[in-house]
Design an enzyme around this catalytic site. Structure first.
Site, PDB file in Angstrom:
ATOM      1  N   HIS A 130      84.813 -32.059 -48.231  1.00 57.62           N
ATOM      2  CA  HIS A 130      83.966 -30.873 -48.610  1.00 57.62           C
ATOM      3  C   HIS A 130      84.651 -29.745 -48.985  1.00 57.62           C
ATOM      4  O   HIS A 130      84.132 -29.009 -49.672  1.00 57.62           O
ATOM      5  CB  HIS A 130      83.046 -30.686 -47.322  1.00 57.62           C
ATOM      6  CG  HIS A 130      82.160 -31.944 -46.989  1.00 57.62           C
ATOM      7  ND1 HIS A 130      80.702 -31.626 -46.761  1.00 57.62           N
ATOM      8  CD2 HIS A 130      82.395 -33.250 -46.769  1.00 57.62           C
ATOM      9  CE1 HIS A 130      80.180 -32.923 -46.313  1.00 57.62           C
ATOM     10  NE2 HIS A 130      80.996 -33.620 -46.437  1.00 57.62           N
ATOM     11  N   ASP A 166      76.797 -25.872 -47.282  1.00 51.79           N
ATOM     12  CA  ASP A 166      77.083 -27.184 -47.273  1.00 51.79           C
ATOM     13  C   ASP A 166      75.685 -27.713 -46.459  1.00 51.79           C
ATOM     14  O   ASP A 166      75.068 -27.212 -45.845  1.00 51.79           O
ATOM     15  CB  ASP A 166      78.235 -27.530 -46.434  1.00 51.79           C
ATOM     16  CG  ASP A 166      78.733 -29.116 -46.597  1.00 51.79           C
ATOM     17  OD1 ASP A 166      79.788 -29.237 -47.118  1.00 51.79           O
ATOM     18  OD2 ASP A 166      77.802 -29.819 -46.305  1.00 51.79           O
ATOM     19  N   HIS A 202      86.827 -46.384 -50.769  1.00 49.03           N
ATOM     20  CA  HIS A 202      85.704 -46.496 -49.877  1.00 49.03           C
ATOM     21  C   HIS A 202      84.383 -45.832 -50.777  1.00 49.03           C
ATOM     22  O   HIS A 202      83.490 -45.907 -49.948  1.00 49.03           O
ATOM     23  CB  HIS A 202      86.051 -45.745 -48.522  1.00 49.03           C
ATOM     24  CG  HIS A 202      86.113 -44.225 -48.869  1.00 49.03           C
ATOM     25  ND1 HIS A 202      86.989 -43.491 -50.027  1.00 49.03           N
ATOM     26  CD2 HIS A 202      85.612 -42.998 -47.988  1.00 49.03           C
ATOM     27  CE1 HIS A 202      87.002 -42.265 -49.829  1.00 49.03           C
ATOM     28  NE2 HIS A 202      86.080 -41.832 -48.832  1.00 49.03           N
TER      29      HIS A 202
HETATM   30  O1  LIG Z   1      95.877 -39.933 -49.149  1.00 52.80           O
HETATM   31  C1  LIG Z   1      94.826 -39.239 -49.797  1.00 52.80           C
HETATM   32  C2  LIG Z   1      93.506 -39.250 -49.300  1.00 52.80           C
HETATM   33  C3  LIG Z   1      92.675 -38.506 -50.165  1.00 52.80           C
HETATM   34  N1  LIG Z   1      93.197 -37.615 -50.825  1.00 52.80           N
HETATM   35  C4  LIG Z   1      92.030 -36.932 -51.659  1.00 52.80           C
HETATM   36  O2  LIG Z   1      91.204 -36.534 -50.817  1.00 52.80           O
HETATM   37  C5  LIG Z   1      89.864 -36.657 -51.481  1.00 52.80           C
HETATM   38  C6  LIG Z   1      88.815 -37.264 -50.290  1.00 52.80           C
HETATM   39  O3  LIG Z   1      87.456 -37.349 -50.855  1.00 52.80           O
HETATM   40  P1  LIG Z   1      86.537 -38.342 -50.718  1.00 52.80           P
HETATM   41  O4  LIG Z   1      87.092 -39.587 -51.664  1.00 52.80           O
HETATM   42  O5  LIG Z   1      85.191 -37.867 -51.347  1.00 52.80           O
HETATM   43  O6  LIG Z   1      86.451 -39.277 -49.332  1.00 52.80           O
HETATM   44  P2  LIG Z   1      86.242 -38.371 -48.019  1.00 52.80           P
HETATM   45  O7  LIG Z   1      87.214 -37.583 -47.467  1.00 52.80           O
HETATM   46  O8  LIG Z   1      86.142 -39.610 -47.058  1.00 52.80           O
HETATM   47  O9  LIG Z   1      85.013 -37.563 -48.299  1.00 52.80           O
HETATM   48  C7  LIG Z   1      83.810 -37.243 -47.425  1.00 52.80           C
HETATM   49  O10 LIG Z   1      83.032 -36.368 -48.212  1.00 52.80           O
HETATM   50  C8  LIG Z   1      82.622 -36.849 -49.521  1.00 52.80           C
HETATM   51  C9  LIG Z   1      82.150 -35.636 -50.385  1.00 52.80           C
HETATM   52  O11 LIG Z   1      80.993 -35.227 -49.668  1.00 52.80           O
HETATM   53  C10 LIG Z   1      81.520 -37.859 -49.302  1.00 52.80           C
HETATM   54  O12 LIG Z   1      81.327 -38.503 -50.369  1.00 52.80           O
HETATM   55  C11 LIG Z   1      82.423 -39.271 -48.176  1.00 52.80           C
HETATM   56  O13 LIG Z   1      81.356 -40.292 -48.009  1.00 52.80           O
HETATM   57  C12 LIG Z   1      82.808 -38.319 -47.233  1.00 52.80           C
HETATM   58  O14 LIG Z   1      83.682 -39.419 -46.110  1.00 52.80           O
HETATM   59  C13 LIG Z   1      89.955 -37.156 -52.729  1.00 52.80           C
HETATM   60  O15 LIG Z   1      89.847 -35.734 -53.497  1.00 52.80           O
HETATM   61  C14 LIG Z   1      91.332 -37.493 -52.932  1.00 52.80           C
HETATM   62  O16 LIG Z   1      91.967 -37.453 -54.340  1.00 52.80           O
HETATM   63  C15 LIG Z   1      94.408 -37.558 -51.281  1.00 52.80           C
HETATM   64  O17 LIG Z   1      94.593 -36.800 -52.451  1.00 52.80           O
HETATM   65  N2  LIG Z   1      95.172 -38.206 -50.790  1.00 52.80           N
END
Ligand SMILES: O=c1ccn([C@@H]2O[C@H](COP(=O)(O)OP(=O)(O)O[C@H]3O[C@H](CO)[C@@H](O)[C@H](O)[C@H]3O)[C@@H](O)[C@H]2O)c(=O)[nH]1
Length: 420
Positions: free
Chosen positions: A26, A128, A370
């Site tokens: 977020h 949010d 995921h």
């Molecule tokens: O090793 C890692 C892991 C993650 N990322 C970054 O972190 C972000 C992860 O975001 P996302 O893929 O949306 O996963 P979550 O962190 O799980 O996001 C939460 O927030 C999202 C947006 O609201 C929701 O869609 C998800 O269900 C919720 O778990 C992305 O930009 C990735 O590129 C990295 O760069 N490296």
């Protein structure tokens, strides 16, 4: 309260305040939104969050004209471990405590507004969806509340419909198909596609008690922004607009230009990928806060090795274990890591990898994800095919949308594999 920007705001009444939820998935889109608004509007942009998150965002914020303000937050007083201000390093079982703790930000936001905007309110407060109380705060200071949804329109439409109506409450069989209020009748859902918290939600559990009022409060605001593109999910927008009776704008995709979160490529992922031919490597990553369970982790490792496909896996302790632990050898097949390294087949990266750079690398040919919304958009933008393994939140609906709405309209037979 600490502020990062040395610049003086243009005037007090041309401000937009941004208030993200305390999760990487977020905070990052909110920072991207701040950059977008900064470059596309004449308004001064101020993002307010807790001190550790603010410090992290300041490291990623290349625009000195965006102000990042600390809102006080005391994890210990709120029942959280010390220095916990974000879902990233918290066991999933304690996440509800963090959700509830975000309500403590309300008086601090009010104090900030009283101090800085007592004469002229900000043009709007963009908050949010999980901080629905901010709409009342905006109204009471004469400002306008706008809800920014960091997910996609379809996923959000499904998520809000399920939380509002709990349509699965009277369904006895996990496999039984039913439709969601607001969705066309022919779009079917099943309870085994729901995340555990939702599957057992009945209105009286802690998750319902948090989500239902916050979603309802958010639905009373003046408009919703979604970090998505209308063309890729028109149904999601249609359902949202019909149910909210509010303007809903797709202002995405707001994606960073690099994995600009201050964590760099310490483990040499890009260098490792550069040794492989085009489209040959599978990237495995489940976002910033989700993880599979121990049995799934073991089976995933076996499957990856037996496939003989090169893979790069961002690995974390499985569900049920301390998220801050090192990955233990017994969670994986005996000798797994050394063997795949020796065979030059696989690389395990602890906790965090530069996902954007990896998806952009020519060697990356697939993404086991995921289906967190940021990952979906990053995968789509880089044209990397996604294998969806939804684990929590609205991720199952994101993957459903990709298959049933964006992709060929095959019947989605995915079941909830339930990382948590
Ligand atoms: O090793 C890692 C892991 C993650 N990322 C970054 O972190 C972000 C992860 O975001 P996302 O893929 O949306 O996963 P979550 O962190 O799980 O996001 C939460 O927030 C999202 C947006 O609201 C929701 O869609 C998800 O269900 C919720 O778990 C992305 O930009 C990735 O590129 C990295 O760069 N490296």
């Amino acid at each position: 309260m600490q502020s990062s920007s040395p610049s003086t705001p243009k005037s007090q009444n041309d401000h937009i305040l941004l208030l993200p939820f305390l999760a990487q998935g977020h905070l990052r889109p909110f920072l991207h939104l701040a950059h977008f608004l900064n470059s596309h509007t004449p308004f001064s942009i101020t993002l307010l969050t807790t001190p550790l998150n603010a410090a992290n965002l300041r490291r990623q914020n290349p625009h000195p004209s965006i102000t990042i303000v600390d809102l006080p937050f005391n994890p210990l007083e709120l029942g959280l471990p010390p220095n916990t201000e974000n879902t990233e390093r918290i066991p999933l079982t304690s996440i509800i405590t963090l959700f509830n703790a975000t309500k403590s930000l309300e008086p601090h936001l009010r104090a900030y507004l009283t101090r800085h905007h007592h004469q002229t309110p900000p043009i709007c407060i963009v908050f949010d969806i999980f901080l629905g109380w901010a709409d009342n705060v905006a109204r009471s200071f004469g400002s306008t509340g706008i809800c920014f949804n960091t997910g996609g329109a379809y996923g959000l439409a499904a998520y809000t419909s399920i939380w509002n109506y709990l349509p699965h409450k009277n369904i006895s069989d996990d496999e039984e198909e039913f439709s969601l209020p607001g969705f066309p009748e022919d779009r079917k859902f099943r309870r085994n596609q729901f995340h555990r918290f939702l599957r057992f939600a009945d209105g009286s559990d802690d998750w319902s008690k948090f989500f239902q009022p916050h979603i309802r409060l958010s639905m009373k605001c003046s408009g919703w922004l979604c970090n998505t593109v209308e063309e890729i999910e028109p149904l999601g927008f249609e359902v949202l607009r019909n149910s909210l009776k509010l303007p809903v704008w797709g202002i995405g995709p707001l994606i960073g230009s690099s994995s600009d979160d201050g964590k760099n490529d310490d483990e040499g992922c890009v260098e490792w990928l550069n040794k492989f031919k085009e489209d040959s490597v599978l990237f495995v990553c489940f976002g910033s806060q989700n993880t599979v369970n121990p049995i799934q982790m073991m089976e995933l490792a076996k499957g990856l090795e037996e496939s003989n496909v090169p893979f790069l896996w961002v690995i974390r302790p499985p569900f049920g274990f301390d998220i801050n632990d090192e990955v233990k050898p017994e969670w994986l097949p005996e000798g797994f890591e050394a063997r795949v390294k020796e065979k030059k087949q696989g690389k395990l990266v602890r906790r965090w990898a530069p996902q954007l750079e990896i998806l952009r690398n020519e060697a990356t040919g697939g993404f086991l994800s995921h289906c967190g919304w940021n990952s979906v958009m990053e995968g789509l933008r880089e044209g990397v095919p996604i294998i969806g393994w939804p684990l929590a939140a609205e991720q199952a609906y994101n993957s459903k949308m990709l298959v049933e709405e964006m992709g060929w309209r095959s019947r989605w037979r995915g079941v909830w594999m339930g990382g948590d």
